[in-house]
Design a protein around this motif. Structure first.
Motif, PDB file in Angstrom:
ATOM      1  N   SER A 105       0.825  -1.202   0.000  1.00 12.07           N
ATOM      2  CA  SER A 105       0.000   0.000   0.000  1.00 12.07           C
ATOM      3  C   SER A 105       0.863   1.258   0.000  1.00 12.07           C
ATOM      4  CB  SER A 105      -0.900   0.017   1.248  1.00 12.07           C
ATOM      5  OG  SER A 105      -1.543   1.260   1.386  1.00 12.07           O
ATOM      6  N   THR A 106       0.369   2.276  -0.707  1.00 12.92           N
ATOM      7  CA  THR A 106       1.055   3.569  -0.717  1.00 12.92           C
ATOM      8  C   THR A 106       0.580   4.467   0.423  1.00 12.92           C
ATOM      9  OG1 THR A 106      -0.599   4.466  -2.255  1.00 12.92           O
ATOM     10  CG2 THR A 106       1.404   3.482  -3.204  1.00 12.92           C
ATOM     11  N   ALA A 107      -0.382   3.984   1.231  1.00 13.42           N
ATOM     12  CA  ALA A 107      -0.871   4.781   2.354  1.00 13.42           C
ATOM     13  C   ALA A 107       0.261   5.036   3.347  1.00 13.42           C
ATOM     14  CB  ALA A 107      -2.023   4.061   3.054  1.00 13.42           C
ATOM     15  N   ALA A 108       0.210   6.201   3.971  1.00 11.60           N
ATOM     16  CA  ALA A 108       1.247   6.569   4.934  1.00 11.60           C
ATOM     17  C   ALA A 108       1.288   5.591   6.089  1.00 11.60           C
ATOM     18  CB  ALA A 108       1.003   7.985   5.446  1.00 11.60           C
ATOM     19  N   GLY A 109       2.482   5.316   6.571  1.00 12.32           N
ATOM     20  CA  GLY A 109       2.625   4.481   7.749  1.00 12.32           C
ATOM     21  C   GLY A 109       2.222   5.235   9.001  1.00 12.32           C
ATOM     22  N   SER A 110       2.113   4.495  10.102  1.00 14.24           N
ATOM     23  CA  SER A 110       1.733   5.108  11.367  1.00 14.24           C
ATOM     24  C   SER A 110       2.760   4.771  12.428  1.00 14.24           C
ATOM     25  CB  SER A 110       0.345   4.629  11.809  1.00 14.24           C
ATOM     26  OG  SER A 110       0.319   3.223  11.946  1.00 14.24           O
ATOM     27  N   GLY A 111       2.902   5.671  13.385  1.00 12.50           N
ATOM     28  CA  GLY A 111       3.862   5.463  14.459  1.00 12.50           C
ATOM     29  C   GLY A 111       4.285   6.777  15.060  1.00 12.50           C
ATOM     30  N   GLY A 112       5.269   6.712  15.938  1.00 12.40           N
ATOM     31  CA  GLY A 112       5.728   7.929  16.583  1.00 12.40           C
ATOM     32  C   GLY A 112       6.786   7.634  17.619  1.00 12.40           C
ATOM     33  N   ALA A 113       7.096   8.655  18.400  1.00  8.01           N
ATOM     34  CA  ALA A 113       8.119   8.544  19.439  1.00  8.01           C
ATOM     35  C   ALA A 113       7.736   9.437  20.609  1.00  8.01           C
ATOM     36  CB  ALA A 113       9.494   8.935  18.901  1.00  8.01           C
ATOM     37  N   GLY A 114       8.099   9.003  21.815  1.00 16.16           N
ATOM     38  CA  GLY A 114       7.785   9.772  23.010  1.00 16.16           C
ATOM     39  C   GLY A 114       8.903   9.716  24.021  1.00 16.16           C
ATOM     40  N   LEU A 115       8.970  10.740  24.853  1.00 18.96           N
ATOM     41  CA  LEU A 115       9.973  10.843  25.912  1.00 18.96           C
ATOM     42  C   LEU A 115       9.270  11.215  27.202  1.00 18.96           C
ATOM     43  CD1 LEU A 115      13.001  10.978  26.797  1.00 18.96           C
ATOM     44  CD2 LEU A 115      12.898  13.428  26.226  1.00 18.96           C
ATOM     45  N   PHE A 116       9.578  10.489  28.274  1.00 19.69           N
ATOM     46  CA  PHE A 116       8.996  10.735  29.588  1.00 19.69           C
ATOM     47  C   PHE A 116      10.104  10.897  30.611  1.00 19.69           C
ATOM     48  CE2 PHE A 116       8.146   8.914  33.736  1.00 19.69           C
ATOM     49  CZ  PHE A 116       7.072   9.672  34.162  1.00 19.69           C
ATOM     50  N   ALA A 117       9.921  11.831  31.543  1.00 18.74           N
ATOM     51  CA  ALA A 117      10.844  11.982  32.673  1.00 18.74           C
ATOM     52  C   ALA A 117      10.021  12.135  33.942  1.00 18.74           C
ATOM     53  CB  ALA A 117      11.752  13.189  32.478  1.00 18.74           C
TER      54      ALA A 117
END
Length: 388
Positions: A105-117
């Motif tokens: 599929s040419t649809a955009a992928g999904s995901g991300g990144a997070g930082l916690f302190a």
């Protein structure tokens, strides 16, 4: 407002009345670790212990379009990474990243990144200060946008969220009394919805704990937020004003419990009752019930975690139609196992194979089934660091 992707739990509530706060995580005195973090640093360890868990795999997604009619099974690739480091006795930092892509599929992928302190400091006279901050960026697809359910398409959203929370706790024996504040800022930018939220939460709670084996908490919070960019709608769902600024108040009562069954296994459960009210005409006025339970175990040869969530919302002032439902219910869950059966290489504590199954079902009234989605993944996992 979150639909977490890849190997974190899928929770599509897209409401102003649902979501975690940094003040809920352990380093800030709370109960709500993500499932893949519940196995990390189970006990105090030597100075500056750190641990990273990485998984890379491929599998099948049976409903890439999030359609009520389903779609042909599609190949899926993805990875996720969680890391924690105890910088000092009082300070913990955690990071998380994930990404998934349907192929070809040419649809955009999904995901991300997070930082916690999270920072915790004992004060005189049995007081304790708990501070936490969290920042996360994501790209995801959802059937929830602009305060409504999308029945003919999905929304691609780029989301930036940041929070800062401060709690002051007073310990009396095995009971903690807590009061605190949290600030929230969110930006949503997408093909359907583009909005910005600025909010402040006030919270108070009481927690009972028995050694490190059991904890029970009751917490109340009220969030006052200003959201720019949502559409002002009448109770039939028709748009009255574009780019409306809405003032929304959210009351939340949460009961949560965590127990350590053995030194290597635990159970966490929570229940939320949430009410939301907007200042426009009540289109977003709602009541919500959310139940969540998870379990995790980490043995020498096998690690296992699973969780299930059910979220039911009622928009009691709306005039219900197919495109303007007055209730929606989301069922979501994940089961994952790691078998540490492969030879370790330099720098790796353990290497193995993982298998994962995810389920998400969204229903609405009178719309019926919005979509059902099943995802299976398998691949290689590895542990790195100085923790167990």
């Amino acid at each position: 407002m979150r639909l977490l992707a890849a190997t974190v739990i899928l929770v599509a509530t897209a409401g102003v009345a649902h979501g975690e706060t940094p003040a809920d995580v352990d380093a800030a005195g709370g109960e709500s670790k993500p499932p893949e973090q519940s196995q990390l640093l189970p006990k105090p360890q030597p100075a500056r212990p750190w641990l990273s868990l990485i998984r890379v795999g491929a599998g099948v997604d049976n409903n890439i379009e999030m359609s009520p009619f389903g779609s042909d099974p599609t190949a899926l690739t993805g990875f996720d990474m969680t890391s924690q480091v105890a910088v000092s006795r009082n300070l913990r930092i955690a990071m998380q990243a994930d990404y998934e892509k349907n192929l070809p599929s040419t649809a955009a992928g999904s995901g991300g990144a997070g930082l916690f302190a999270g920072y915790l400091r004992d004060l005189p006279a049995n007081f304790q200060l708990r501070l936490s901050t969290h920042i996360e960026g994501r790209q995801e697809r959802s059937v929830f946008a602009d305060g409504a359910i999308l029945t003919t398409t999905t929304a691609l959203q780029r989301i930036l969220e940041t929070n800062f929370a401060g709690l002051l706790a007073y310990r009396l024996g095995s009971i903690d009394f807590e009061v605190g504040l949290q600030g929230d800022f969110e930006i949503h930018d997408g093909n359907v919805e583009s909005s910005q939220l600025l909010g402040i939460q006030r919270m108070a709670g009481i927690r009972y704990s028995y050694r490190d084996r059991f904890a029970l908490r009751l917490r109340y919070s009220y969030e006052f937020s200003q959201t720019k960019g949502l559409s002002g709608r009448n109770l039939n769902g028709a748009v009255l004003n574009e780019d409306q600024t809405l003032i929304i108040g959210v009351n939340r009562v949460r009961v949560s419990m965590r127990t350590r069954i053995t030194d290597k296994s635990s159970i966490f459960a929570r229940y939320d009752y949430v009410t939301a009210k907007d200042d426009f005409n009540g289109y977003l006025d709602s009541r919500e019930h959310v139940g969540f339970i998870s379990t995790a175990a980490d043995w020498d040869a096998v690690s296992f975690d699973a969780n299930v969530e059910v979220a039911h919302r009622s928009f009691f002032l709306r005039a219900p139609t197919i495109d303007n439902p007055d209730t929606d219910t989301t069922y979501s869950g994940i089961i994952r196992a790691d078998g540490w059966v492969l030879p370790s290489f330099a720098g790796a504590k353990r290497v193995g194979l993982f298998a994962l199954y995810k389920l998400q079902v969204v229903r609405a009234n009178p719309t019926g089934l919005v979509f059902a989605r099943h995802v299976g993944l398998g691949g290689i996992s590895g542990r790195f660091g100085s923790g167990r």
